[in-house]
Design a protein around this motif. Structure first.
Motif, mmCIF file in Angstrom:
data_model
loop_
_atom_site.group_PDB
_atom_site.id
_atom_site.type_symbol
_atom_site.label_atom_id
_atom_site.label_comp_id
_atom_site.label_asym_id
_atom_site.label_seq_id
_atom_site.Cartn_x
_atom_site.Cartn_y
_atom_site.Cartn_z
ATOM 1 N N SER A 73 50.331 40.801 57.803
ATOM 2 C CA SER A 73 51.229 41.295 56.751
ATOM 3 C C SER A 73 52.055 40.179 56.106
ATOM 4 C CB SER A 73 52.172 42.345 57.334
ATOM 5 O OG SER A 73 52.947 41.783 58.379
ATOM 6 N N GLU A 74 52.019 38.961 56.649
ATOM 7 C CA GLU A 74 52.861 37.869 56.148
ATOM 8 C C GLU A 74 52.125 36.927 55.204
ATOM 9 O OE1 GLU A 74 56.000 37.639 56.246
ATOM 10 O OE2 GLU A 74 56.432 39.159 57.755
ATOM 11 N N GLN B 86 40.231 35.525 47.745
ATOM 12 C CA GLN B 86 39.210 36.308 48.444
ATOM 13 C C GLN B 86 39.432 36.153 49.939
ATOM 14 O OE1 GLN B 86 35.867 34.209 46.491
ATOM 15 N NE2 GLN B 86 35.102 36.267 46.040
ATOM 16 N N THR B 87 39.170 37.219 50.685
ATOM 17 C CA THR B 87 39.300 37.146 52.134
ATOM 18 C C THR B 87 38.024 37.641 52.796
ATOM 19 O OG1 THR B 87 40.258 39.357 52.338
ATOM 20 C CG2 THR B 87 41.805 37.521 52.059
ATOM 21 N N GLN B 88 37.821 37.159 54.002
ATOM 22 C CA GLN B 88 36.688 37.600 54.813
ATOM 23 C C GLN B 88 37.202 37.764 56.242
ATOM 24 O OE1 GLN B 88 33.178 35.062 54.794
ATOM 25 N NE2 GLN B 88 32.936 35.439 56.974
ATOM 26 N N GLY B 89 37.027 38.951 56.801
ATOM 27 C CA GLY B 89 37.424 39.200 58.178
ATOM 28 C C GLY B 89 38.916 39.120 58.416
ATOM 29 N N VAL B 90 39.717 39.478 57.411
ATOM 30 C CA VAL B 90 41.166 39.387 57.507
ATOM 31 C C VAL B 90 41.768 40.781 57.361
ATOM 32 C CG1 VAL B 90 43.263 38.437 56.463
ATOM 33 C CG2 VAL B 90 41.171 37.068 56.534
ATOM 34 N N LEU B 91 42.489 41.213 58.389
ATOM 35 C CA LEU B 91 43.228 42.471 58.322
ATOM 36 C C LEU B 91 44.658 42.163 57.931
ATOM 37 C CD1 LEU B 91 41.910 44.282 61.524
ATOM 38 C CD2 LEU B 91 41.217 44.649 59.153
ATOM 39 N N ARG B 92 45.168 42.889 56.940
ATOM 40 C CA ARG B 92 46.502 42.607 56.415
ATOM 41 C C ARG B 92 47.520 43.593 56.960
ATOM 42 N NH1 ARG B 92 46.986 40.885 50.465
ATOM 43 N NH2 ARG B 92 48.988 40.597 51.412
ATOM 44 N N ASP B 93 47.654 43.654 58.277
ATOM 45 C CA ASP B 93 48.671 44.534 58.856
ATOM 46 C C ASP B 93 49.526 43.753 59.844
ATOM 47 O OD1 ASP B 93 47.653 44.849 61.662
ATOM 48 O OD2 ASP B 93 45.941 45.720 60.626
#
Length: 158
Positions: A40-41, A89-96
């Protein structure tokens, strides 16, 4: 005659560095290696064309001093920000907030016109790609150092 700065010269002072080319970014990459942050940061301000991360950075510049003086190794909260970001762009990144990501390296792949791509490689096959019109990155410590919760120096196995 002036002498080049040494890694340990950072001591207790907060870092504030700017990278304007690939060589500068290599230095910055070494300093943010093993930084951790909640998913989340990270923030992309599309209107301002700025991408930033709030990292818990391992203080590589002080690790040897801590070891020789019998002190605990430290981390510090730092902001790593990139300007002139056209696309993320992101790959394999959870934004929590529950997902803790670990930054392994930051690299720049230049294009012919001064633009290029910044690749932030994360542990566990994650990555963040930033298409930038020019390379401009800032690393700035924003808190006082604190004892690393693990009390150990990060290790990398081949």
């Amino acid at each position: 005659m002036t002498e080049d700065a040494k890694f340990e010269d950072g001591g207790e002072e907060p870092l504030r560095l700017k990278a304007m080319d690939g060589d500068d970014l290599k230095v910055m990459s070494a300093l943010v290696q093993d930084a951790v942050f909640p998913g989340s940061e990270m923030q992309w301000d599309k209107a301002q064309r700025r991408f930033g991360l709030l990292l818990n950075r391992f203080r590589w510049e002080d690790a040897e001093n801590a070891k020789t003086r019998g002190r605990a190794v430290e981390r510090v909260q730092s902001v790593l920000a990139f300007e002139d970001v056209a696309r993320v762009q992101t790959q394999g990144v959870l934004r929590d907030a529950d997902t803790i990501l670990s930054l392994l390296s930051v690299e720049f792949e230049p294009a012919d016109d001064g633009a290029g791509r910044v690749i932030l490689t994360l542990a566990g096959d994650g990555a963040i790609a930033l298409d930038v019109e020019t390379l401009e990155a800032v690393l700035r410590d924003v808190t006082r150092p604190y004892i690393a919760p693990s009390r150990t120096v990060p290790e990398h196995r081949d």
